[in-house]
Design a protein around this motif. Sequence first.
Motif, PDB file in Angstrom:
ATOM      1  N   MET A  97       0.869  -1.172   0.000  1.00 39.93           N
ATOM      2  CA  MET A  97       0.000   0.000   0.000  1.00 39.93           C
ATOM      3  C   MET A  97       0.913   1.231   0.000  1.00 39.93           C
ATOM      4  SD  MET A  97      -3.108  -1.143   0.009  1.00 39.93           S
ATOM      5  CE  MET A  97      -4.137   0.266   0.485  1.00 39.93           C
ATOM      6  N   ASP A  98       0.358   2.405  -0.322  1.00 45.07           N
ATOM      7  CA  ASP A  98       1.165   3.626  -0.294  1.00 45.07           C
ATOM      8  C   ASP A  98       1.788   3.793   1.096  1.00 45.07           C
ATOM      9  OD1 ASP A  98       0.706   4.742  -2.939  1.00 45.07           O
ATOM     10  OD2 ASP A  98      -1.381   4.951  -2.301  1.00 45.07           O
ATOM     11  N   ALA A  99       3.014   4.280   1.111  1.00 43.84           N
ATOM     12  CA  ALA A  99       3.777   4.487   2.348  1.00 43.84           C
ATOM     13  C   ALA A  99       4.102   3.163   3.039  1.00 43.84           C
ATOM     14  CB  ALA A  99       3.042   5.437   3.314  1.00 43.84           C
ATOM     15  N   ASN A 135       9.704  -2.080  -8.465  1.00 42.73           N
ATOM     16  CA  ASN A 135       9.008  -1.243  -7.508  1.00 42.73           C
ATOM     17  C   ASN A 135       7.603  -1.025  -8.098  1.00 42.73           C
ATOM     18  OD1 ASN A 135       8.031   0.806  -5.910  1.00 42.73           O
ATOM     19  ND2 ASN A 135       9.909   2.015  -5.952  1.00 42.73           N
ATOM     20  N   ARG A 136       6.640  -1.792  -7.635  1.00 38.48           N
ATOM     21  CA  ARG A 136       5.361  -2.048  -8.305  1.00 38.48           C
ATOM     22  C   ARG A 136       5.655  -2.913  -9.520  1.00 38.48           C
ATOM     23  NH1 ARG A 136       1.294   1.299  -6.079  1.00 38.48           N
ATOM     24  NH2 ARG A 136       2.082   3.198  -5.109  1.00 38.48           N
ATOM     25  N   SER A 137       4.600  -3.445 -10.132  1.00 31.83           N
ATOM     26  CA  SER A 137       4.849  -4.493 -11.119  1.00 31.83           C
ATOM     27  C   SER A 137       3.592  -4.767 -11.937  1.00 31.83           C
ATOM     28  CB  SER A 137       5.238  -5.779 -10.378  1.00 31.83           C
ATOM     29  OG  SER A 137       4.109  -6.227  -9.621  1.00 31.83           O
ATOM     30  N   PHE A 151       4.385  13.785  -0.286  1.00 27.44           N
ATOM     31  CA  PHE A 151       2.955  13.683  -0.011  1.00 27.44           C
ATOM     32  C   PHE A 151       2.167  13.878  -1.295  1.00 27.44           C
ATOM     33  CE2 PHE A 151      -1.289  14.901   1.205  1.00 27.44           C
ATOM     34  CZ  PHE A 151      -1.567  13.959   2.184  1.00 27.44           C
ATOM     35  N   ASP A 152       1.348  12.896  -1.586  1.00 26.70           N
ATOM     36  CA  ASP A 152       0.568  12.941  -2.819  1.00 26.70           C
ATOM     37  C   ASP A 152      -0.901  12.870  -2.404  1.00 26.70           C
ATOM     38  OD1 ASP A 152      -0.716  12.461  -5.173  1.00 26.70           O
ATOM     39  OD2 ASP A 152       0.531  10.754  -5.770  1.00 26.70           O
ATOM     40  N   PRO A 153      -1.656  13.957  -2.607  1.00 30.20           N
ATOM     41  CA  PRO A 153      -3.058  13.946  -2.162  1.00 30.20           C
ATOM     42  C   PRO A 153      -3.832  12.742  -2.693  1.00 30.20           C
ATOM     43  CG  PRO A 153      -2.433  16.120  -2.972  1.00 30.20           C
ATOM     44  CD  PRO A 153      -1.284  15.210  -3.272  1.00 30.20           C
ATOM     45  N   SER A 154      -3.392  12.199  -3.829  1.00 32.11           N
ATOM     46  CA  SER A 154      -4.124  11.044  -4.368  1.00 32.11           C
ATOM     47  C   SER A 154      -3.943   9.800  -3.484  1.00 32.11           C
ATOM     48  CB  SER A 154      -3.716  10.757  -5.811  1.00 32.11           C
ATOM     49  OG  SER A 154      -2.487  10.082  -5.833  1.00 32.11           O
ATOM     50  N   ASP A 155      -2.889   9.813  -2.633  1.00 30.04           N
ATOM     51  CA  ASP A 155      -2.726   8.696  -1.691  1.00 30.04           C
ATOM     52  C   ASP A 155      -3.926   8.615  -0.744  1.00 30.04           C
ATOM     53  OD1 ASP A 155      -0.303   8.181  -2.863  1.00 30.04           O
ATOM     54  OD2 ASP A 155       0.926   8.880  -1.198  1.00 30.04           O
ATOM     55  N   LEU A 156      -4.537   9.775  -0.451  1.00 28.23           N
ATOM     56  CA  LEU A 156      -5.704   9.781   0.448  1.00 28.23           C
ATOM     57  C   LEU A 156      -6.915   9.156  -0.241  1.00 28.23           C
ATOM     58  CD1 LEU A 156      -5.396  13.274   2.197  1.00 28.23           C
ATOM     59  CD2 LEU A 156      -4.499  11.041   2.912  1.00 28.23           C
TER      60      LEU A 156
HETATM   61 MG    MG Z   1       2.780   7.314  -4.578  1.00 23.65          MG
END
Ligand code: MG
Length: 269
Positions: A67-69, A123-125, A194-199
Amino acid sequence: MSSLTEPHRIDPGHQADLAGRPSREDGGLAKSDATKQLRKLIKRLDALQELMYAESKHSLLVVFQAMDAGGKDSTIRNVLGPLNPQGVRVASFKQPSTLERAHDFLWRIHQQCPGGGHIGIFNRSHYEDVLVVRVKNLVEPAIWKRRFEHINAFEKLLTDEGTVIVKFFLHISRKYQRKRLQRRLDRPDKHWKFDPSDLAERAHWDAYQQAFEEALTRCSTPWAPWYVVPAERRWYRNLIVAKVLVDTLESLKMQYPEPKIDPATIQID
Ligand code: MG
Ligand code: ATP
């Protein structure tokens, strides 16, 4: 495989059971001992990569999803960063470009797979194509549903041709993700991360867990196993990843090639 890492592997044919697996764990180890062990494992990993290059029969593909972070970047930096950069290449998979989107989902992936003697880190796939694509309804369900089989067949092909594959899901709780995202707001040197889309993604937490559950269950195969790594204690996470990689390469029983010369007959003046 060792008793330290085995409990974290998803046995093929078994349910991943993410909800029943810890995201915070110490394996009964003290941080200082684990850190010492990690240093040794990284040295060993570096030597094994060189041996793999010398032998040139195998390559190693290491997949990271989280997941993000969840700590993908930090795991890659800490465990694989100290290796000889000539032997390692990282590929980060973002949203597909127009050209990539015009091809099948494995097209861009295949190009980044490591050649003989090298370690490739994802890093992701290709798993994004059964995760974000599923959660965000980017394609019809009928399309992502048949991708599990394509993924298993693709990974089998790579394995048959000499690539050893290990896949890590860095497991964190929703609460821990909150803490890590908050840290990006609290620290000026982390604001850029910080990427607002992570929220927006976080709002789909349960749907993502469900998508991971199915992907890990269906695609942990004898030739390309998934490991669920408790990732909230970073020193434990790094130790598990390093240990799996060392054990995997050691199981190949690699040998230096026969010398083409007889060193005893050569004199350097
Ligand atoms: Mg990201
Ligand atoms: P960081 O830790 O720096 O945020 P990141 O891997 O999250 O790294 P981003 O650029 O923030 O990088 O995000 C990449 C985004 O691309 C992710 O949201 C991911 O889900 C998305 N993505 C990756 N592959 C695909 C795909 N095949 N289809 C759609 N989206 C994808």
